[in-house]
Design a protein around this motif. Structure first.
Motif, PDB file in Angstrom:
ATOM      1  N   VAL A  31       0.838  -1.203   0.000  1.00 45.19           N
ATOM      2  CA  VAL A  31       0.000   0.000   0.000  1.00 45.19           C
ATOM      3  C   VAL A  31       0.872   1.252   0.000  1.00 45.19           C
ATOM      4  CG1 VAL A  31      -1.655   1.314   1.393  1.00 45.19           C
ATOM      5  CG2 VAL A  31      -1.974  -1.134   1.059  1.00 45.19           C
ATOM      6  N   GLN A  32       1.925   1.261   0.790  1.00 43.02           N
ATOM      7  CA  GLN A  32       2.822   2.418   0.843  1.00 43.02           C
ATOM      8  C   GLN A  32       3.532   2.629  -0.497  1.00 43.02           C
ATOM      9  OE1 GLN A  32       3.170   4.704   3.211  1.00 43.02           O
ATOM     10  NE2 GLN A  32       1.555   3.660   4.338  1.00 43.02           N
ATOM     11  N   ILE A  33       3.923   1.556  -1.144  1.00 39.65           N
ATOM     12  CA  ILE A  33       4.578   1.675  -2.451  1.00 39.65           C
ATOM     13  C   ILE A  33       3.629   2.289  -3.472  1.00 39.65           C
ATOM     14  CG2 ILE A  33       5.459   0.320  -4.406  1.00 39.65           C
ATOM     15  CD1 ILE A  33       6.759  -1.532  -2.320  1.00 39.65           C
ATOM     16  N   VAL A  34       2.381   1.849  -3.466  1.00 40.66           N
ATOM     17  CA  VAL A  34       1.390   2.405  -4.392  1.00 40.66           C
ATOM     18  C   VAL A  34       1.177   3.885  -4.106  1.00 40.66           C
ATOM     19  CG1 VAL A  34      -1.045   2.329  -5.039  1.00 40.66           C
ATOM     20  CG2 VAL A  34       0.258   0.207  -4.841  1.00 40.66           C
ATOM     21  N   LEU A  36       3.271   6.003  -2.680  1.00 44.06           N
ATOM     22  CA  LEU A  36       4.462   6.739  -3.084  1.00 44.06           C
ATOM     23  C   LEU A  36       4.546   6.883  -4.607  1.00 44.06           C
ATOM     24  CD1 LEU A  36       7.182   5.380  -0.642  1.00 44.06           C
ATOM     25  CD2 LEU A  36       6.199   7.669  -0.701  1.00 44.06           C
ATOM     26  N   TYR A  37       4.138   5.869  -5.328  1.00 39.39           N
ATOM     27  CA  TYR A  37       4.135   5.947  -6.786  1.00 39.39           C
ATOM     28  C   TYR A  37       3.178   7.031  -7.267  1.00 39.39           C
ATOM     29  CZ  TYR A  37       3.699   4.672 -11.668  1.00 39.39           C
ATOM     30  OH  TYR A  37       3.682   4.703 -13.036  1.00 39.39           O
ATOM     31  N   LYS A  38       1.986   7.086  -6.672  1.00 41.57           N
ATOM     32  CA  LYS A  38       1.011   8.120  -7.043  1.00 41.57           C
ATOM     33  C   LYS A  38       1.564   9.512  -6.738  1.00 41.57           C
ATOM     34  CE  LYS A  38      -3.183   5.389  -6.414  1.00 41.57           C
ATOM     35  NZ  LYS A  38      -4.405   5.211  -5.607  1.00 41.57           N
ATOM     36  N   LYS A  39       2.164   9.661  -5.576  1.00 44.07           N
ATOM     37  CA  LYS A  39       2.724  10.955  -5.192  1.00 44.07           C
ATOM     38  C   LYS A  39       3.865  11.335  -6.136  1.00 44.07           C
ATOM     39  CE  LYS A  39       4.296  13.638  -1.287  1.00 44.07           C
ATOM     40  NZ  LYS A  39       4.412  13.718   0.149  1.00 44.07           N
ATOM     41  N   ASP A  40       4.682  10.365  -6.522  1.00 43.67           N
ATOM     42  CA  ASP A  40       5.778  10.618  -7.463  1.00 43.67           C
ATOM     43  C   ASP A  40       5.227  11.114  -8.791  1.00 43.67           C
ATOM     44  OD1 ASP A  40       8.540  10.527  -8.340  1.00 43.67           O
ATOM     45  OD2 ASP A  40       7.975   8.741  -9.493  1.00 43.67           O
ATOM     46  N   GLN A  41       4.165  10.500  -9.272  1.00 46.36           N
ATOM     47  CA  GLN A  41       3.559  10.927 -10.539  1.00 46.36           C
ATOM     48  C   GLN A  41       3.006  12.347 -10.426  1.00 46.36           C
ATOM     49  OE1 GLN A  41       3.791   9.289 -13.428  1.00 46.36           O
ATOM     50  NE2 GLN A  41       5.037   7.854 -12.262  1.00 46.36           N
ATOM     51  N   GLN A  42       2.400  12.673  -9.298  1.00 51.87           N
ATOM     52  CA  GLN A  42       1.885  14.027  -9.088  1.00 51.87           C
ATOM     53  C   GLN A  42       3.024  15.036  -9.070  1.00 51.87           C
ATOM     54  OE1 GLN A  42      -0.253  13.631  -5.417  1.00 51.87           O
ATOM     55  NE2 GLN A  42      -2.150  12.969  -6.404  1.00 51.87           N
ATOM     56  N   LEU A  43       4.115  14.691  -8.418  1.00 52.73           N
ATOM     57  CA  LEU A  43       5.256  15.610  -8.349  1.00 52.73           C
ATOM     58  C   LEU A  43       5.905  15.792  -9.715  1.00 52.73           C
ATOM     59  CD1 LEU A  43       6.839  14.548  -4.940  1.00 52.73           C
ATOM     60  CD2 LEU A  43       5.554  16.629  -5.445  1.00 52.73           C
ATOM     61  N   ILE A  44       5.959  14.744 -10.508  1.00 51.32           N
ATOM     62  CA  ILE A  44       6.500  14.857 -11.871  1.00 51.32           C
ATOM     63  C   ILE A  44       5.622  15.793 -12.700  1.00 51.32           C
ATOM     64  CG2 ILE A  44       6.841  13.586 -14.035  1.00 51.32           C
ATOM     65  CD1 ILE A  44       7.833  11.235 -12.305  1.00 51.32           C
TER      66      ILE A  44
END
Length: 98
Positions: A31-34, A36-44
Motif C-alpha cells: 500500500v505504501q509503495i502504491v 508513493l508511486y502516485k505521489k511521485d507521478q503528481q510531483l513529476i
C-alpha cells in the motif's frame, strides 16, 4: 509423547504467527509503495507545470528587458512626445484627416 505434541503445536502456532506478521507487513508495504508511486507521478506533473511556467516567465522577462532598452532610445522619447503631448519638430508637416 505429550511434550512432543505440545511442542510441535507451539512450533506450528509460532510459525503461523510469524507468517501472518510477514504477510501483514508485505500488505502494508505494498500500500505504501502504491501511495508513493502516485505521489511521485503528481510531483513529476507539478515539475512539468513549473518548468513551463519558468519558460513563460523567462520569455516575459526578455520582453521586459527589450522594452526597457527601447524606453532608453530616442525613438521612444519622440513617439511618446508625439502621441501623448502632440509635440512635433519645427520643420515637420502634419496632415490631419477631417
Amino acid at each position: 509423547m505429550n511434550r512432543r505434541y505440545s511442542s510441535r503445536k507451539a512450533n506450528q502456532t509460532g510459525k503461523l504467527c510469524v507468517t501472518l506478521i510477514v504477510l501483514a507487513m508485505i500488505g502494508v508495504m505494498s500500500v505504501q509503495i502504491v501511495n508513493l508511486y502516485k505521489k511521485d507521478q503528481q510531483l513529476i506533473e507539478q515539475e512539468n507545470i513549473l518548468k513551463e511556467q519558468k519558460k513563460e516567465e523567462l520569455a516575459r522577462q526578455k520582453e521586459i528587458e527589450d522594452f526597457e532598452a527601447y524606453t532608453q532610445t530616442q525613438e521612444f522619447i519622440e513617439d511618446t512626445a508625439k502621441s501623448k503631448l502632440g509635440l512635433v519638430y519645427r520643420d515637420e508637416i502634419i496632415f490631419k484627416e477631417k
